[in-house]
Enzyme design. Structure first.
Site, PDB file in Angstrom:
ATOM      1  N   ARG A   1     -13.279  11.107   8.815  1.00  0.00           N
ATOM      2  CA  ARG A   1     -14.003  11.801   7.722  1.00  0.00           C
ATOM      3  C   ARG A   1     -15.469  12.016   8.118  1.00  0.00           C
ATOM      4  O   ARG A   1     -16.037  13.070   7.843  1.00  0.00           O
ATOM      5  CB  ARG A   1     -13.918  10.994   6.425  1.00  0.00           C
ATOM      6  CG  ARG A   1     -12.480  10.688   6.051  1.00  0.00           C
ATOM      7  CD  ARG A   1     -12.084  11.007   4.624  1.00  0.00           C
ATOM      8  NE  ARG A   1     -10.633  10.962   4.543  1.00  0.00           N
ATOM      9  CZ  ARG A   1      -9.928  10.085   3.824  1.00  0.00           C
ATOM     10  NH1 ARG A   1     -10.556   9.196   3.074  1.00  0.00           N
ATOM     11  NH2 ARG A   1      -8.607  10.124   3.827  1.00  0.00           N
TER      12      ARG A   1
ATOM     13  N   GLU B   1       1.472   0.704  -4.608  1.00  0.00           N
ATOM     14  CA  GLU B   1       1.218   2.131  -4.352  1.00  0.00           C
ATOM     15  C   GLU B   1       2.336   2.773  -3.515  1.00  0.00           C
ATOM     16  O   GLU B   1       2.309   2.713  -2.289  1.00  0.00           O
ATOM     17  CB  GLU B   1      -0.123   2.300  -3.622  1.00  0.00           C
ATOM     18  CG  GLU B   1      -0.441   3.765  -3.312  1.00  0.00           C
ATOM     19  CD  GLU B   1      -1.784   3.984  -2.616  1.00  0.00           C
ATOM     20  OE1 GLU B   1      -2.455   2.995  -2.260  1.00  0.00           O
ATOM     21  OE2 GLU B   1      -2.135   5.150  -2.415  1.00  0.00           O
TER      22      GLU B   1
ATOM     23  N   LYS C   1       0.200   2.453  -8.700  1.00  0.00           N
ATOM     24  CA  LYS C   1      -0.648   3.550  -8.192  1.00  0.00           C
ATOM     25  C   LYS C   1       0.251   4.616  -7.576  1.00  0.00           C
ATOM     26  O   LYS C   1       0.538   4.594  -6.373  1.00  0.00           O
ATOM     27  CB  LYS C   1      -1.634   2.992  -7.162  1.00  0.00           C
ATOM     28  CG  LYS C   1      -2.506   4.057  -6.496  1.00  0.00           C
ATOM     29  CD  LYS C   1      -3.693   3.448  -5.793  1.00  0.00           C
ATOM     30  CE  LYS C   1      -4.455   4.476  -4.998  1.00  0.00           C
ATOM     31  NZ  LYS C   1      -5.751   3.982  -4.511  1.00  0.00           N
TER      32      LYS C   1
ATOM     33  N   SER D   1      -5.311  10.369  -5.361  1.00  0.00           N
ATOM     34  CA  SER D   1      -5.542  11.826  -5.399  1.00  0.00           C
ATOM     35  C   SER D   1      -4.766  12.549  -4.305  1.00  0.00           C
ATOM     36  O   SER D   1      -4.461  13.743  -4.469  1.00  0.00           O
ATOM     37  CB  SER D   1      -7.031  12.159  -5.362  1.00  0.00           C
ATOM     38  OG  SER D   1      -7.660  11.673  -4.205  1.00  0.00           O
TER      39      SER D   1
ATOM     40  N   GLY E   1      -5.110  14.146  -1.569  1.00  0.00           N
ATOM     41  CA  GLY E   1      -5.452  15.391  -0.876  1.00  0.00           C
ATOM     42  C   GLY E   1      -5.677  16.550  -1.838  1.00  0.00           C
ATOM     43  O   GLY E   1      -6.010  17.660  -1.415  1.00  0.00           O
TER      44      GLY E   1
HETATM   45  P1  13P Z   1      -6.810   9.293  -2.107  1.00  0.00           P
HETATM   46  O1  13P Z   1      -7.227   9.357  -3.544  1.00  0.00           O
HETATM   47  O2  13P Z   1      -7.802   9.926  -1.178  1.00  0.00           O
HETATM   48  O3  13P Z   1      -5.401   9.729  -1.890  1.00  0.00           O
HETATM   49  O4  13P Z   1      -6.874   7.760  -1.703  1.00  0.00           O
HETATM   50  C1  13P Z   1      -6.362   6.816  -2.557  1.00  0.00           C
HETATM   51  C2  13P Z   1      -5.819   5.691  -1.785  1.00  0.00           C
HETATM   52  O5  13P Z   1      -6.201   4.579  -1.999  1.00  0.00           O
HETATM   53  C3  13P Z   1      -4.789   5.965  -0.788  1.00  0.00           C
HETATM   54  O6  13P Z   1      -4.202   4.762  -0.392  1.00  0.00           O
END
Ligand code: 13P
Length: 351
Positions: free
Chosen positions: A33, A177, A219, A261, A263
């Protein structure tokens, strides 16, 4: 740490109008990034960047917790205070990413399985000693002609459930997640089907590993067409499909759902969250955010590696945090995107 304390921590993380900042990019991911903007990635520049984010004035009105990476939880601020303390002084709870990354799945090289269970009990104890009160483990599911395989779903769900059980034993709230990737040309309908299948197995395995649902957060990704899909669904359709899918699979005992999020642009991630919260009908859980890129991207761009830009970068983070705070309450309006950013540094007054 009693089960009651853990449940309280999980609810505190999704207190009204609050969400989580995911700032747990690995060294390699953050370097990528930084690279895009020509910022050199060193231990110092990564620390300066994270310190800039964490010291944003007033951000605790919108952010309950920050997910850290192993390097960051060990770092100190420019005046020598551990970064965990910098967060705690703002009233923000430190969390930690504890998986060790997604690796090719044996026998299925275009699918991934997240690793990190070996030695996890000891690492969790160490992180808790350093101030972490919650943890994150990300499973990655890709969608394609023959993907995901049921094997890929089941190994990833099993690992998520074992991680979550170990976290609760160690006194940490697990964020579970399972990310269904946006990469690909799939339709929103296929994304819903895959997300359904994944959540079904994840909650079955969480039950099997005796994870207390009151003491965890989910998540998930939103139900959304692949980036190269034939049709990008409008915001209202994404909201309806996402909520339908979650209602079918996420037990009411889970206190909160905090989206990644994945992407999406920063603005779209906010618009989707707001639309989901505005949908009619029962929502037994808090629905909020745990965004990485959708909170950080504008701030990273404004910062550009320079101390002179700290104020502008903090203003950019504050703006996104306030928009998402409103989205989590269902009070976001498009005007907030264009509203003067001068007020973005103080406590929220827009909801
Ligand atoms: P993003 O919101 O950029 O997808 O990242 C969240 C995250 O913690 C990915 O593991």
């Amino acid at each position: 740490m009693t089960i009651h304390d853990l449940a309280q921590m999980a609810s505190d993380l999704v207190a009204d109008g609050k969400g989580i900042l995911a700032a747990d990019e690995s060294v390699a991911t953050l370097a990528r990034r930084f690279d895009r903007l020509g910022i050199q990635s060193t231990e110092q520049s990564r620390r300066r960047y994270r310190e800039m984010l964490f010291t944003t004035p007033g951000v605790a009105a919108c952010i309950s917790g920050v997910i850290l990476y192993d390097e960051t939880i060990r770092q100190k601020s420019s005046i020598g205070a551990p970064l965990t303390q910098v967060l705690e002084r703002q009233g923000i709870v430190p969390g930690i990413k504890v998986d060790t990354g997604a690796k090719p799945l044996a026998g299925s090289p275009d699918e991934l399985v997240t690793e990190g269970l070996d030695g996890l009990r000891d690492r969790l104890a160490e992180y808790r000693g350093m101030g972490a009160r919650f943890a994150k483990w990300r499973a990655v599911i890709s969608v394609g002609d023959t993907r995901p395989s049921s094997r890929c779903i089941s190994v990833n769900a099993h690992a998520l459930a074992r991680y979550a059980a170990l976290c609760q034993e160690a006194g940490l709230v697990p964020i579970v997640e399972p990310e269904v990737l946006m990469d690909g040309a799939h339709t929103i309908e296929l994304c819903e089907e895959v997300t359904s299948a994944v959540l079904h197995v994840v909650f079955r395995d969480l039950a099997e590993q005796r994870v207390a649902l009151e003491c965890m957060l989910l998540k998930p990704s939103m139900v959304i067409a692949g980036t190269n899909g034939p049709r990008q669904a409008p915001v209202s359709e994404v909201a309806a499909a996402t909520l339908r899918c979650l209602r079918r699979h996420v037990p009411a005992a889970v206190p909160g759902i905090v989206f990644l999020s994945g992407g999406q642009s920063a603005r779209l991630a906010t618009a989707h969250l707001s639309a989901i919260n505005r949908m009619p009908g029962a929502k037994p859980w808090k629905i909020s955010f745990s965004y990485g890129r959708a909170l950080q991207d504008p701030a990273l761009e404004a910062w550009d590696g320079r101390d002179d830009n700290v104020g502008a970068a903090q203003q950019a983070l504050s703006h996104r945090a306030r928009c998402n705070r409103a989205a989590s309450l269902g009070t976001f309006t498009d005007d907030m995107e264009t509203a003067a950013t001068a007020g973005d540094r103080g406590a929220s007054d827009d909801d």
